[in-house]
Design a protein around this motif. Structure first.
Motif, PDB file in Angstrom:
ATOM      1  N   ASN A 172     -23.779 -25.507 -15.010  1.00  0.00           N
ATOM      2  CA  ASN A 172     -23.178 -25.333 -13.744  1.00  0.00           C
ATOM      3  C   ASN A 172     -21.734 -26.188 -13.721  1.00  0.00           C
ATOM      4  OD1 ASN A 172     -22.388 -24.834 -11.175  1.00  0.00           O
ATOM      5  ND2 ASN A 172     -24.240 -26.054 -10.094  1.00  0.00           N
ATOM      6  N   GLY A 173     -20.922 -25.344 -14.527  1.00  0.00           N
ATOM      7  CA  GLY A 173     -19.491 -26.044 -14.684  1.00  0.00           C
ATOM      8  C   GLY A 173     -18.839 -25.955 -13.168  1.00  0.00           C
ATOM      9  N   PHE A 174     -19.022 -24.792 -12.577  1.00  0.00           N
ATOM     10  CA  PHE A 174     -18.661 -24.720 -11.357  1.00  0.00           C
ATOM     11  C   PHE A 174     -19.005 -25.734 -10.289  1.00  0.00           C
ATOM     12  CE2 PHE A 174     -19.747 -23.136  -6.915  1.00  0.00           C
ATOM     13  CZ  PHE A 174     -18.564 -22.988  -6.422  1.00  0.00           C
ATOM     14  N   GLY A 175     -20.303 -25.905 -10.376  1.00  0.00           N
ATOM     15  CA  GLY A 175     -20.606 -27.043  -9.326  1.00  0.00           C
ATOM     16  C   GLY A 175     -20.046 -28.420  -9.588  1.00  0.00           C
ATOM     17  N   ALA A 176     -19.753 -28.715 -10.981  1.00  0.00           N
ATOM     18  CA  ALA A 176     -19.236 -30.061 -11.215  1.00  0.00           C
ATOM     19  C   ALA A 176     -17.674 -30.321 -10.635  1.00  0.00           C
ATOM     20  CB  ALA A 176     -19.325 -30.138 -12.818  1.00  0.00           C
ATOM     21  N   ALA A 177     -17.045 -28.988 -10.982  1.00  0.00           N
ATOM     22  CA  ALA A 177     -15.868 -28.848 -10.685  1.00  0.00           C
ATOM     23  C   ALA A 177     -15.835 -29.118  -9.138  1.00  0.00           C
ATOM     24  CB  ALA A 177     -15.294 -27.388 -11.046  1.00  0.00           C
ATOM     25  N   VAL A 178     -16.437 -28.580  -8.327  1.00  0.00           N
ATOM     26  CA  VAL A 178     -16.403 -28.604  -6.831  1.00  0.00           C
ATOM     27  C   VAL A 178     -16.387 -30.258  -6.437  1.00  0.00           C
ATOM     28  CG1 VAL A 178     -17.359 -28.290  -4.785  1.00  0.00           C
ATOM     29  CG2 VAL A 178     -16.911 -26.087  -6.281  1.00  0.00           C
TER      30      VAL A 178
END
Ligand SMILES: Nc1ncnc2c1ncn2[C@@H]1O[C@H](COP(=O)(O)O)[C@@H](O)[C@H]1O
Ligand SMILES: Nc1ncnc2c1ncn2[C@@H]1O[C@H](COP(=O)(O)O)[C@@H](O)[C@H]1O
Ligand SMILES: Nc1ncnc2c1ncn2[C@@H]1O[C@H](COP(=O)(O)O)[C@@H](O)[C@H]1O
Ligand SMILES: Nc1ncnc2c1ncn2[C@@H]1O[C@H](COP(=O)(O)O)[C@@H](O)[C@H]1O
Ligand SMILES: [Mg+2]
Ligand SMILES: [Mg+2]
Ligand SMILES: [Mg+2]
Ligand SMILES: [Mg+2]
Ligand SMILES: [Mg+2]
Ligand SMILES: [Mg+2]
Ligand SMILES: [Mg+2]
Ligand SMILES: [Mg+2]
Lengths: 211, 211, 211, 211, 211, 211, 211, 211
Positions: free
Chosen positions: G192-198
């Motif tokens: 979950n690269g997206f979730g970490a970015a958020v």
């Protein structure tokens, strides 16, 4: 088996050429009968064309068999193969055909899952009079317990991978069968109709004075 | 419940003082009836001595209840609480007592595990005539499937942690029940007799035009 | 169902020929209505061409239905089918269509996952006035708890396999729902919209005096 | 058993009073012999004092037995009980004593784990001449496979919870035994010496023409 | 290795272009020899065409190797690579080829699974005289324990994913090997023939005074 | 922390003597403040008696703290610590006290689990105005998702081991939080109130220009 | 995000038509910027052709972005995205691109896994000077611990599914990161690269006074 | 060992009497030296009083040793035993003491977990110059990977059960070590300091020309 008079090849994951070579090598070594499990129809056709001598195919059971000599029969009594749902059929047939090839009388009692338990009761005779029962079921696998509660003979339980979700590819039925509160249940691996047949064959042979 | 007219306290892991304080605070707030689940006899005796007003104890169910007002009854029909082995009794009683406190008629059909399936059949009437069935079983948990196969009413299945080894503290029965091939089965958490009772109470209330 | 007036076939993993044969056999036996779940559009077209009489297809729900007689309606009240994300839709529709085929009024409240909880609150009326709620959610499956906290009716929770990574194909939502700290939740297998519909139908029928 | 002539009580987790009551009720009902498994010495002493008639205790096997009538013997052949480490002994003895109580000749071959495989080979005769073998092992559970590779009789494998860490309370041995690549292995639950004995007794009885 | 004189690329899941680029960059950086594991024949042919200089392919091992300089040999003694079934061959060959590329003498002892333990005993010399043994087995993975019980040298155990059902993609063999009751066993990841070879190479180098 | 200005000792599983010695050694090394987590009241009393200088105890949080110098405050804004049930309190307090010791303003919003979601909404202001939220929940752990759906600040989620059965000691809440479909959630280990506090402290310090 | 000024669509498992419709609907609703994650090149080309206005594609990150308005920048400091192996790149890029689209300065520090820890040390400056670090690693996932031990800023750890065998599709790295003994680590779902970015974007915004 | 010159008894779960008897029997059989692992101080004192001849106790390692003859030394080089946290000490000491009893030089490098990686670097010499390294770590177990990345000798990794929550009693460290992306790591069971010592002893003996 391996240690006995037939040799069994697990065909899944082997190429047609590899299976052919194994069959040929075994026939040379003088193996009596050679059975292949998890065999596709294509494999059968390939073997039929390329192997010397006869070869049979049991489609529902996915079994090929190069019969070379007669096996010792178990004339007394029978083995009952009981199964729950239609999707469990191919595992049940794997057990039934192996049992027949090894010389046992087999009575099939199929589609008697616990959701329609009356169907099971209408075949009680065939089940109770068997020397040993192979019980095949997926989903929740309750059939093995119900059958074992109704008979006094050993029940060899085969969980199948039939189901989805919290079935976890057969884990549900496997745990059910291992935890059976009915007596006389022993379990083999998920989908291992072959393994159950071997144990049931040994038991029926003992009952026939053949082992 | 919480959202309704009774408040329920899960007593396990709380000190006697904590439970007392919660009961007192709720009575003050005007809560009608207060139920404590997973309550030891010691806790009951402590509450009896320290709490204003009456308090009842249901030992087998491990439930304390400070009844303050009458509940609305569900006069039509009954809920059947069916259980497999003697070790499942305390979960079954948790369900049964909660159901009775909430105003339902309960018929207990205990010790009817699938290993002795004839006992189940001799109580078929009480089960088939219920509005809803709570089925409690540990080990392989096959009871829920067998019962659901015999009735056309909803079956609320409660797996219990009874068993050992590959039972994995109730996982086996839980998976069995989730994978039931019989229709009409819904499942609550392992050992959650209380949760099953609440759902069954709601269903019986709907059948009585009470919800 | 099986035990009632409609017969339901799980089509996944069966060939078109097998499904056709099962449908034909059931129609012969005088089964009233025959439903097929997990049916592809191709299967539907095959059946349409080869089966005598009408057959309907519900694409989003992946359901085929050979309706032969009218079912008994549940005119009073409705069942709410609530779902979290767009990917949960096919399971929600499986539940909704089965409920409608069985004669229930259904109100769909879709795409109301907890990440946008205001959407859920703007449909509270339809949910709170239902006789029973089917709550469908994947990912973390929190929807069932939130809904059950807001209503006093039974909630039949359906975890879906929507998600990835530590979702473990629906295990996450399944555990969430089994551990719900809100009252009145009972759970069916991962992706089992059909199973939830059957339980909800039974409950709504009891509320209508139809069971 | 349950369904046969002896009744067996799982004593673990029951109070002395509960076990006594169950024994008394069974004796009244005319049960022939009553066996209690997982029985502590304290329980035995309590029963001895309070129960009418004789009662025996097998300490290593944790079994109490109130023998009331003679059982039918299996005079032909024997059952071999094979075990791996000293810590597996109590499970092996549970199997061996149950087998003897049920009338079978038992040959014990203990402490023959695969780490010292020569000890196994020096007892090959007793194992190969048995009608059926009960193989008990914890840790990695390899014994069952090794034994099954050396005999042509059924092997009932009992995984034990002996081990630590990645043993996961017997899971390791259980999986090993279910995946055995040797033929003729069927498995019972972790630590279930009793269950293995019942299956082995049935098989030996069939071999003796007694079932 | 990475930290030593050869660089190893895990090719699975990389495109042909990516692997080529990595090989080219390494050769530029002056890496001596470059090994690619899990390489398909197609990848090999692509590299052969596009890479400057020679490249070898070991089909059974799925290994490509761009050898640029000679490696230091381990002339004293050998490493035995022992494997259980035919399906374990590709993992065993991965270990054997890596060992040979790194300069070790390798003796292969294949198809000696515990179901036919006599085959293992007929090769005892080659195994006992090795400096270190790599034991490769799937299914129940009992081979590592049996071998370690027969030798006094370190055994590097490689579980393989060969099997089905309760094998859980190699978990069964992995747990077996971690729980080995024989001394001198250390374990690498499922199917990690490469990793075992590196450890065995280090040990053999130490025995040769080469590390 | 360890790498910063305070040193933290995990006291569980250490003897009173060991903890004392660690505290003394750190004070000698000139560590500013020393915090002990998972500390019993007995341990606190032992340290109070034997350690030079002051020591504080936070009973609900099970924390001892030997404060030696003042910490840098984070004056702007606050951290909200939100928790679901009363049983989650000790983990929530562990987070809150650590945060306060490290110099942060903390607003506690306790007992706002999703079963009574209105309680959560009545504290929305304190939550939405925080720089970062620590969300503590056991059982199904839905609180973290619900909170994250209502705020635009980072939510550090702490699953607790509160629950039973299919909760699997916090696994249920852990998976729920990892699969949150609301944005801005990051997760720490089960029961790790301390770890969440450290991350939240770092974030609040960044917001205060202090890191 | 969802709750903020950009809307993010998870494209995996949706048809091109479905994604197009969602994008169109959002643009109509006046959403500022629309991001699609897990987008194939084919999807991008389909959208480019069919959607009104510009659309960008970030291939390595599998992200499409229909930018409509400028985002608020975080000018002070940067976010470091650190990754272990080449196979982790696509997850790291998902995080990095999302961070850049949301207005953050990003420093990429790739291929610094612990097997070659010197590479990590040669980039220490870029990592230690970041406001927050996103640490991406598969296999054993040790990178997050090592990084967190070297910095005093929050580390958002992303386990990836890179690996095989006992990696269990990312479970290994996930557990490693949750159990980190270094302070300041919080974890998101596998891949979950997206979730970490958020989360990292929120933290960087707080550090910039932008949230 | 068992197969060599010392016999090792796993004392946990055995009574003092049982251990005494085993020691006596072994001394009679002429076993050279007898080691007992997982031995409490009480057990040691019991043996000291009741066993003929000397017996030593290593408290931190929980080892008793009845030394009867001198062992062959490994004079060249040393084994490094590296451990992460203080709670891992007893497993590290089990390894170190066994190694010393078997005649190896041991260098202990303790408390060098990755959270304070500089401590590890300040002992690099002792680690890199060893013939073989035993790396002991709980929690996330990253130490083994970091060490293996820094040396070119075999690393025998021992996961410990130190940790809580998602540590799952050592599973986390076990998986980390099995998935190590550094070369030269082989793993033993959780907490199995003894097993690692035996493998390391064999390797050091090979390096000394002693095996
Ligand atoms: N369907 C099956 N399931 C499990 N084991 C089988 C099956 N078919 C054959 N086997 C066993 O697998 C062995 C042959 O494996 P292989 O050498 O891979 O062909 C035989 O000795 C059989 O005991
Ligand atoms: N989508 C579904 N999920 C779970 N069970 C189903 C589903 N559809 C049908 N069933 C059940 O599966 C049974 C039919 O299975 P089969 O005999 O394999 O067609 C029916 O009696 C239904 O109760
Ligand atoms: N790569 C991703 N991983 C996890 N969540 C995502 C990802 N991309 C988008 N999302 C989330 O998924 C939601 C959209 O899901 P959906 O409605 O199925 O498109 C958005 O609100 C995002 O928060
Ligand atoms: N701490 C230990 N961990 C694992 N195996 C051990 C340990 N101590 C002794 N052993 C092994 O266990 C065997 C003895 O087991 P037992 O017969 O139960 O005493 C010995 O041969 C050793 O190889
Ligand atoms: Mg029976
Ligand atoms: Mg029914
Ligand atoms: Mg409610
Ligand atoms: Mg055999
Ligand atoms: Mg050895
Ligand atoms: Mg948010
Ligand atoms: Mg840090
Ligand atoms: Mg190295």
């Amino acid at each position: 088996i391996r240690q006995g008079m037939s040799e069994v090849v697990f065909c899944e994951g082997k190429t047609e050429q590899q299976v052919l070579k194994i069959f040929e090598r075994m026939i040379e070594k003088g193996e009596v009968n050679i059975i292949g499990t998890r065999a596709s129809k294509e494999l059968y056709e390939y073997l039929k064309e390329n192997l010397k001598g006869d070869i049979d195919y049991y489609e529902a059971a996915r079994i090929v068999c190069a019969k070379r000599v007669e096996v010792k029969k178990n004339p007394k009594g029978h083995v009952a193969v009981v199964s729950a749902g239609t999707a469990d059929l191919k595992v049940a047939e794997e057990a039934a055909i192996i049992l027949e090839i090894l010389g046992n009388n087999v009575k099939r009692v199929y589609d008697v899952g616990v959701a329609g338990i009356h169907r099971l009761f209408s075949h009680l005779d065939e089940i109770q009079s068997a020397n040993v029962i192979v019980a095949v079921a997926g989903m929740e696998g309750a059939l093995a317990s119900v059958v074992a509660g109704l008979v006094s003979k050993p029940v060899i339980a085969v969980p199948t991978s039939v189901g989805y979700g919290a079935n976890f590819k057969g884990l549900s039925a496997l745990l059910t069968m291992l935890n059976s509160c009915a007596n006389g249940v022993a379990v083999v691996n998920i989908d291992n109709g072959f393994g159950a047949a071997v144990v049931a064959h040994m038991i029926n042979s003992l009952a026939n004075g053949n082992l």
